[in-house]
Design a protein around this motif. Structure first.
Motif, PDB file in Angstrom:
ATOM      1  N   SER A 186       3.265   5.376 -10.516  1.00  0.00           N
ATOM      2  CA  SER A 186       1.931   5.097 -11.037  1.00  0.00           C
ATOM      3  C   SER A 186       1.405   3.814 -10.419  1.00  0.00           C
ATOM      4  CB  SER A 186       1.983   4.926 -12.558  1.00  0.00           C
ATOM      5  OG  SER A 186       2.423   6.098 -13.179  1.00  0.00           O
ATOM      6  N   ILE A 187       0.089   3.767 -10.297  1.00  0.00           N
ATOM      7  CA  ILE A 187      -0.562   2.594  -9.728  1.00  0.00           C
ATOM      8  C   ILE A 187      -1.510   2.040 -10.782  1.00  0.00           C
ATOM      9  CG2 ILE A 187      -2.031   1.767  -7.858  1.00  0.00           C
ATOM     10  CD1 ILE A 187       0.692   2.810  -6.955  1.00  0.00           C
ATOM     11  N   PRO A 188      -1.525   0.764 -11.032  1.00  0.00           N
ATOM     12  CA  PRO A 188      -0.699  -0.285 -10.448  1.00  0.00           C
ATOM     13  C   PRO A 188       0.672  -0.390 -11.126  1.00  0.00           C
ATOM     14  CG  PRO A 188      -2.259  -1.267 -11.968  1.00  0.00           C
ATOM     15  CD  PRO A 188      -2.543   0.212 -11.942  1.00  0.00           C
ATOM     16  N   THR A 189       1.637  -0.796 -10.340  1.00  0.00           N
ATOM     17  CA  THR A 189       2.983  -1.083 -10.830  1.00  0.00           C
ATOM     18  C   THR A 189       3.379  -2.463 -10.324  1.00  0.00           C
ATOM     19  OG1 THR A 189       3.670   1.232 -10.862  1.00  0.00           O
ATOM     20  CG2 THR A 189       5.425  -0.407 -10.734  1.00  0.00           C
ATOM     21  N   LEU A 190       3.850  -3.295 -11.229  1.00  0.00           N
ATOM     22  CA  LEU A 190       4.405  -4.590 -10.854  1.00  0.00           C
ATOM     23  C   LEU A 190       5.906  -4.531 -11.061  1.00  0.00           C
ATOM     24  CD1 LEU A 190       1.942  -7.049 -12.647  1.00  0.00           C
ATOM     25  CD2 LEU A 190       1.959  -6.396 -10.253  1.00  0.00           C
ATOM     26  N   VAL A 191       6.650  -4.980 -10.058  1.00  0.00           N
ATOM     27  CA  VAL A 191       8.109  -5.007 -10.143  1.00  0.00           C
ATOM     28  C   VAL A 191       8.534  -6.452  -9.958  1.00  0.00           C
ATOM     29  CG1 VAL A 191      10.265  -4.170  -9.145  1.00  0.00           C
ATOM     30  CG2 VAL A 191       8.258  -2.669  -9.178  1.00  0.00           C
ATOM     31  N   LEU A 192       9.266  -6.962 -10.926  1.00  0.00           N
ATOM     32  CA  LEU A 192       9.771  -8.336 -10.862  1.00  0.00           C
ATOM     33  C   LEU A 192      11.200  -8.295 -10.347  1.00  0.00           C
ATOM     34  CD1 LEU A 192       9.290 -11.337 -11.475  1.00  0.00           C
ATOM     35  CD2 LEU A 192      10.171 -10.910 -13.766  1.00  0.00           C
ATOM     36  N   ILE A 193      11.433  -8.984  -9.251  1.00  0.00           N
ATOM     37  CA  ILE A 193      12.759  -9.004  -8.625  1.00  0.00           C
ATOM     38  C   ILE A 193      13.265 -10.436  -8.608  1.00  0.00           C
ATOM     39  CG2 ILE A 193      14.033  -8.568  -6.488  1.00  0.00           C
ATOM     40  CD1 ILE A 193      11.931  -6.362  -5.927  1.00  0.00           C
ATOM     41  N   LYS A 194      14.472 -10.616  -9.111  1.00  0.00           N
ATOM     42  CA  LYS A 194      15.134 -11.926  -9.077  1.00  0.00           C
ATOM     43  C   LYS A 194      16.507 -11.738  -8.464  1.00  0.00           C
ATOM     44  CE  LYS A 194      12.876 -14.020 -13.055  1.00  0.00           C
ATOM     45  NZ  LYS A 194      13.060 -14.639 -14.370  1.00  0.00           N
ATOM     46  N   ASP A 195      16.833 -12.588  -7.518  1.00  0.00           N
ATOM     47  CA  ASP A 195      18.125 -12.536  -6.836  1.00  0.00           C
ATOM     48  C   ASP A 195      18.411 -11.137  -6.285  1.00  0.00           C
ATOM     49  OD1 ASP A 195      18.620 -15.254  -7.454  1.00  0.00           O
ATOM     50  OD2 ASP A 195      19.350 -14.674  -9.443  1.00  0.00           O
ATOM     51  N   GLY A 196      17.361 -10.487  -5.778  1.00  0.00           N
ATOM     52  CA  GLY A 196      17.519  -9.182  -5.139  1.00  0.00           C
ATOM     53  C   GLY A 196      17.638  -8.006  -6.090  1.00  0.00           C
ATOM     54  N   GLU A 197      17.503  -8.246  -7.381  1.00  0.00           N
ATOM     55  CA  GLU A 197      17.641  -7.177  -8.377  1.00  0.00           C
ATOM     56  C   GLU A 197      16.368  -7.056  -9.204  1.00  0.00           C
ATOM     57  OE1 GLU A 197      20.333  -5.157  -8.749  1.00  0.00           O
ATOM     58  OE2 GLU A 197      21.288  -6.178  -7.057  1.00  0.00           O
ATOM     59  N   GLU A 198      15.978  -5.830  -9.514  1.00  0.00           N
ATOM     60  CA  GLU A 198      14.844  -5.614 -10.403  1.00  0.00           C
ATOM     61  C   GLU A 198      15.230  -6.042 -11.813  1.00  0.00           C
ATOM     62  OE1 GLU A 198      12.192  -2.053 -12.359  1.00  0.00           O
ATOM     63  OE2 GLU A 198      12.973  -1.728 -10.336  1.00  0.00           O
ATOM     64  N   VAL A 199      14.406  -6.887 -12.412  1.00  0.00           N
ATOM     65  CA  VAL A 199      14.686  -7.349 -13.770  1.00  0.00           C
ATOM     66  C   VAL A 199      13.621  -6.902 -14.765  1.00  0.00           C
ATOM     67  CG1 VAL A 199      16.103  -9.312 -13.075  1.00  0.00           C
ATOM     68  CG2 VAL A 199      13.638  -9.613 -13.338  1.00  0.00           C
ATOM     69  N   GLU A 200      12.450  -6.518 -14.259  1.00  0.00           N
ATOM     70  CA  GLU A 200      11.396  -6.062 -15.158  1.00  0.00           C
ATOM     71  C   GLU A 200      10.373  -5.264 -14.361  1.00  0.00           C
ATOM     72  OE1 GLU A 200       8.610  -7.811 -18.731  1.00  0.00           O
ATOM     73  OE2 GLU A 200       9.971  -9.147 -17.677  1.00  0.00           O
ATOM     74  N   ARG A 201       9.659  -4.390 -15.082  1.00  0.00           N
ATOM     75  CA  ARG A 201       8.652  -3.545 -14.463  1.00  0.00           C
ATOM     76  C   ARG A 201       7.494  -3.384 -15.435  1.00  0.00           C
ATOM     77  NH1 ARG A 201       9.051   1.302 -10.743  1.00  0.00           N
ATOM     78  NH2 ARG A 201      10.869   0.156 -10.105  1.00  0.00           N
ATOM     79  N   ASP A 260       0.872  -1.170   0.000  1.00  0.00           N
ATOM     80  CA  ASP A 260       0.000   0.000   0.000  1.00  0.00           C
ATOM     81  C   ASP A 260       0.911   1.223   0.000  1.00  0.00           C
ATOM     82  OD1 ASP A 260      -1.568   2.212   0.742  1.00  0.00           O
ATOM     83  OD2 ASP A 260      -2.956   0.945   1.872  1.00  0.00           O
ATOM     84  N   VAL A 261       0.983   1.914  -1.132  1.00  0.00           N
ATOM     85  CA  VAL A 261       1.941   3.024  -1.262  1.00  0.00           C
ATOM     86  C   VAL A 261       1.590   4.191  -0.355  1.00  0.00           C
ATOM     87  CG1 VAL A 261       2.656   2.402  -3.588  1.00  0.00           C
ATOM     88  CG2 VAL A 261       0.760   3.999  -3.279  1.00  0.00           C
ATOM     89  N   ASP A 262       0.336   4.289   0.087  1.00  0.00           N
ATOM     90  CA  ASP A 262      -0.028   5.348   1.028  1.00  0.00           C
ATOM     91  C   ASP A 262       0.536   5.057   2.419  1.00  0.00           C
ATOM     92  OD1 ASP A 262      -1.459   6.863  -0.844  1.00  0.00           O
ATOM     93  OD2 ASP A 262      -3.241   5.601  -0.566  1.00  0.00           O
ATOM     94  N   LYS A 263       0.609   3.786   2.765  1.00  0.00           N
ATOM     95  CA  LYS A 263       1.114   3.407   4.088  1.00  0.00           C
ATOM     96  C   LYS A 263       2.621   3.132   4.073  1.00  0.00           C
ATOM     97  CE  LYS A 263      -3.227   1.460   5.632  1.00  0.00           C
ATOM     98  NZ  LYS A 263      -3.955   0.260   6.038  1.00  0.00           N
ATOM     99  N   SER A 264       3.183   2.879   2.902  1.00  0.00           N
ATOM    100  CA  SER A 264       4.607   2.554   2.782  1.00  0.00           C
ATOM    101  C   SER A 264       5.252   3.438   1.713  1.00  0.00           C
ATOM    102  CB  SER A 264       4.791   1.082   2.431  1.00  0.00           C
ATOM    103  OG  SER A 264       4.208   0.253   3.394  1.00  0.00           O
ATOM    104  N   SER A 265       5.101   4.731   1.874  1.00  0.00           N
ATOM    105  CA  SER A 265       5.614   5.658   0.860  1.00  0.00           C
ATOM    106  C   SER A 265       7.125   5.561   0.709  1.00  0.00           C
ATOM    107  CB  SER A 265       5.197   7.092   1.175  1.00  0.00           C
ATOM    108  OG  SER A 265       5.685   7.493   2.433  1.00  0.00           O
TER     109      SER A 265
END
Length: 67
Positions: free
Chosen positions: A36-51, A21-26
């Protein structure tokens, strides 16, 4: 988009999904550059690989999560 992601999360046991919740976890939203909402962030091995920004139906969410 919550119901779509929840449905996909039930099908894929090899991927962990987290809702922020971006309002509670800014600070976390800022750390990941979420503007922007919604945003999906794909993280592999601690690194962002796609958005992805914007609504997606179930099949594109599955493809995104498995990429």
């Amino acid at each position: 988009m919550g119901p779509v992601v929840s449905s996909v999360a039930e099908e894929l046991d090899t991927v962990d999904f987290y809702y922020v919740d971006v309002d509670k976890s800014s600070d976390l939203a800022q750390e990941f550059g979420v503007q922007s909402i919604p945003t999906l962030v794909l993280i592999k091995d601690g690194e962002e690989v796609e958005r992805s920004i914007g609504f997606m139906s179930e099949e594109p969410v599955k493809e995104f999560a498995l990429s």
